[in-house]
Design a protein around this motif. Structure first.
Motif, PDB file in Angstrom:
ATOM      1  N   THR A 158       0.947  -1.144  -0.030  1.00  0.00           N
ATOM      2  CA  THR A 158       0.004   0.008  -0.073  1.00  0.00           C
ATOM      3  C   THR A 158       1.034   1.124  -0.022  1.00  0.00           C
ATOM      4  O   THR A 158       1.973   1.162   0.379  1.00  0.00           O
ATOM      5  CB  THR A 158      -0.927   0.010   1.034  1.00  0.00           C
ATOM      6  OG1 THR A 158       0.020  -0.069   2.383  1.00  0.00           O
ATOM      7  CG2 THR A 158      -1.756  -1.055   1.166  1.00  0.00           C
ATOM      8  N   VAL A 159       0.365   2.135  -0.558  1.00  0.00           N
ATOM      9  CA  VAL A 159       1.070   3.594  -0.598  1.00  0.00           C
ATOM     10  C   VAL A 159      -0.045   4.680  -0.110  1.00  0.00           C
ATOM     11  O   VAL A 159      -0.954   4.864  -0.886  1.00  0.00           O
ATOM     12  CB  VAL A 159       1.493   4.043  -2.116  1.00  0.00           C
ATOM     13  CG1 VAL A 159       2.151   5.441  -2.176  1.00  0.00           C
ATOM     14  CG2 VAL A 159       2.400   2.802  -2.701  1.00  0.00           C
ATOM     15  N   THR A 206       4.205   0.511   2.576  1.00  0.00           N
ATOM     16  CA  THR A 206       4.082  -0.562   3.534  1.00  0.00           C
ATOM     17  C   THR A 206       3.948  -2.047   2.757  1.00  0.00           C
ATOM     18  O   THR A 206       2.779  -2.270   2.010  1.00  0.00           O
ATOM     19  CB  THR A 206       2.894  -0.465   4.574  1.00  0.00           C
ATOM     20  OG1 THR A 206       3.145   1.084   5.172  1.00  0.00           O
ATOM     21  CG2 THR A 206       3.031  -1.343   5.653  1.00  0.00           C
ATOM     22  N   ALA A 207       4.566  -3.196   3.062  1.00  0.00           N
ATOM     23  CA  ALA A 207       4.416  -4.650   2.779  1.00  0.00           C
ATOM     24  C   ALA A 207       3.520  -5.240   3.794  1.00  0.00           C
ATOM     25  O   ALA A 207       3.802  -5.372   4.781  1.00  0.00           O
ATOM     26  CB  ALA A 207       5.704  -5.058   2.486  1.00  0.00           C
ATOM     27  N   PRO A 213       1.489  -5.974   8.724  1.00  0.00           N
ATOM     28  CA  PRO A 213       2.892  -5.073   8.358  1.00  0.00           C
ATOM     29  C   PRO A 213       4.096  -5.971   8.479  1.00  0.00           C
ATOM     30  O   PRO A 213       4.172  -6.425   9.763  1.00  0.00           O
ATOM     31  CB  PRO A 213       2.859  -3.828   8.917  1.00  0.00           C
ATOM     32  CG  PRO A 213       1.993  -3.982  10.230  1.00  0.00           C
ATOM     33  CD  PRO A 213       1.042  -4.911   9.839  1.00  0.00           C
ATOM     34  N   VAL A 214       4.921  -6.203   7.493  1.00  0.00           N
ATOM     35  CA  VAL A 214       6.041  -6.826   7.758  1.00  0.00           C
ATOM     36  C   VAL A 214       7.212  -5.847   7.110  1.00  0.00           C
ATOM     37  O   VAL A 214       8.503  -6.365   7.655  1.00  0.00           O
ATOM     38  CB  VAL A 214       6.218  -8.381   6.830  1.00  0.00           C
ATOM     39  CG1 VAL A 214       5.253  -9.227   7.444  1.00  0.00           C
ATOM     40  CG2 VAL A 214       6.058  -7.716   5.377  1.00  0.00           C
ATOM     41  N   ALA A 215       7.041  -4.806   6.259  1.00  0.00           N
ATOM     42  CA  ALA A 215       8.291  -4.082   6.284  1.00  0.00           C
ATOM     43  C   ALA A 215       7.441  -2.679   5.787  1.00  0.00           C
ATOM     44  O   ALA A 215       6.441  -2.706   5.304  1.00  0.00           O
ATOM     45  CB  ALA A 215       9.038  -4.624   4.791  1.00  0.00           C
ATOM     46  N   ALA A 242      10.980  -8.286   1.031  1.00  0.00           N
ATOM     47  CA  ALA A 242       9.805  -7.079   1.146  1.00  0.00           C
ATOM     48  C   ALA A 242      10.615  -5.836   0.508  1.00  0.00           C
ATOM     49  O   ALA A 242       9.799  -4.980   0.049  1.00  0.00           O
ATOM     50  CB  ALA A 242       9.226  -7.058   2.445  1.00  0.00           C
ATOM     51  N   HIS A 243      11.629  -5.486   1.128  1.00  0.00           N
ATOM     52  CA  HIS A 243      12.456  -4.278   0.784  1.00  0.00           C
ATOM     53  C   HIS A 243      12.429  -4.072  -0.475  1.00  0.00           C
ATOM     54  O   HIS A 243      12.678  -2.836  -1.098  1.00  0.00           O
ATOM     55  CB  HIS A 243      13.630  -3.879   1.728  1.00  0.00           C
ATOM     56  CG  HIS A 243      13.224  -2.938   2.946  1.00  0.00           C
ATOM     57  ND1 HIS A 243      14.128  -2.397   3.715  1.00  0.00           N
ATOM     58  CD2 HIS A 243      11.922  -2.674   3.601  1.00  0.00           C
ATOM     59  CE1 HIS A 243      13.625  -1.949   4.808  1.00  0.00           C
ATOM     60  NE2 HIS A 243      12.267  -2.010   4.485  1.00  0.00           N
TER      61      HIS A 243
END
Length: 323
Positions: A158-159, A206-207, A213-215, A242-243
């Motif tokens: 999500t942004v 956000t991942a 959320p994980v990252a 994720a990054h």
């Protein structure tokens, strides 16, 4: 050379910046954030007769009777002169502050005739392109493989415009990381001041895995560029790369919004080689800046010992210029 101080409006400053002026430190909003934190900022136009040469945003602080000017990632040249040193001397002499004045600078490239105090920094900068395929082709193969794995992992990205709660959450996690890994970061007050100033909000990528959320990664938008500000990666995020996915989405997002360059911060291959490889894996260019240097009160080059006292002149500015 002639210096005009504080005569441009925010809109005029933005229009005068060339498309290549992507460093956050020369964006009007950076100066506005420093002013909101109680700092003094002066913005200069540099002229040579009727020829407009460029812009320089200078932060000023007091050190006893001295006024210390800090010029980071500038001047921004519209028409670079043959003698950039002369422009730095003109800025120091004309600095609109009472009392003795010194100017410290960290230029986008090397300028002869200044006194180096701190060794140059190498930055990682991603050139953004309108076509995702162009940027994807620049990814290093291993980086691309991790991105493919992250894209197939079930992670949802999500942004959002970061809220106060979002930033508090991320700042707390990033602060814990900073203490554990021993790296410096801009103070939380800077992010609060930046957010309060006019302009695009900080963007939070956000991942999530199954809703959790994980990252996360936070970026500051300052046309014509954007800057990675801080992030967090949990155990699941690291396992799923994720990054890689978040940074790729950020590259695409800012490219669609006509940003020219994404600044990923300094490259440190000695104490953080893994992070340096991650940044360079995006296809980022390694760009050496000029050293943090003292613009001396004299024009001619002459021997001068750079002692501990001189080196400490840079210290008051290190907190607000970690990028």
């Amino acid at each position: 050379m002639h210096i005009r101080w504080d005569s441009l409006t925010e809109r005029a400053w933005g229009m005068a910046l060339p498309d290549t002026a992507c460093a956050m430190q020369q964006a009007w909003r950076y100066g506005a954030a420093v002013q909101a934190m109680g700092g003094a900022v002066h913005r200069a136009e540099i002229w040579d007769g009727g020829r407009f040469l460029g812009l320089a945003q200078v932060l000023v602080r007091r050190a006893g009777p001295l006024r210390l000017g800090w010029l980071s990632r500038g001047p921004v040249w519209h028409d670079r002169p043959g003698d950039a040193r002369a422009a730095l001397h003109a800025l120091r002499r004309a600095l609109p502050q009472p009392g003795p004045r010194l100017l410290l600078s960290m230029s986008e490239d090397r300028v002869p005739g200044v006194l180096p105090l701190v060794t140059p920094v190498c930055m990682a900068e991603v050139a953004l392109a309108p076509e995702p395929a162009t940027m994807r082709a620049r990814l290093h193969q291993k980086w691309r493989n991790r991105l493919v794995r992250a894209e197939a992992s079930g992670l949802k990205v999500t942004v959002t415009a970061a809220s106060g709660a979002d930033m508090d959450w991320l700042l707390a996690l990033d602060g814990a990381q900073a203490r554990a890994r021993g790296y410096r970061r801009l103070p939380p007050a800077f992010l609060a001041a930046w957010t309060a100033c006019k302009g695009p909000p900080p963007y939070l990528f956000t991942a999530r895995l199954k809703g959790d959320p994980v990252a996360a990664m936070l970026f500051l938008d300052h046309a014509p560029g954007a800057t990675y500000h801080l992030g967090w990666n949990g155990p699941q995020g690291r396992a799923l790369s994720a990054h890689h996915l978040l940074l790729w989405r950020a590259m695409r997002y800012f490219a669609r919004n006509t940003r020219r360059r994404l600044d990923l911060g300094a490259l440190d291959t000695v104490t953080a080689p893994g992070l340096a490889r991650f940044k360079l894996g995006t296809g980022a260019q390694a760009r050496w800046l000029g050293p943090t240097a003292l613009v001396p009160p004299w024009r001619r080059e002459r021997p001068c010992a750079v002692n501990e006292t001189a080196a400490m002149l840079a210290a008051p500015f290190s907190v607000t210029d970690d990028h």
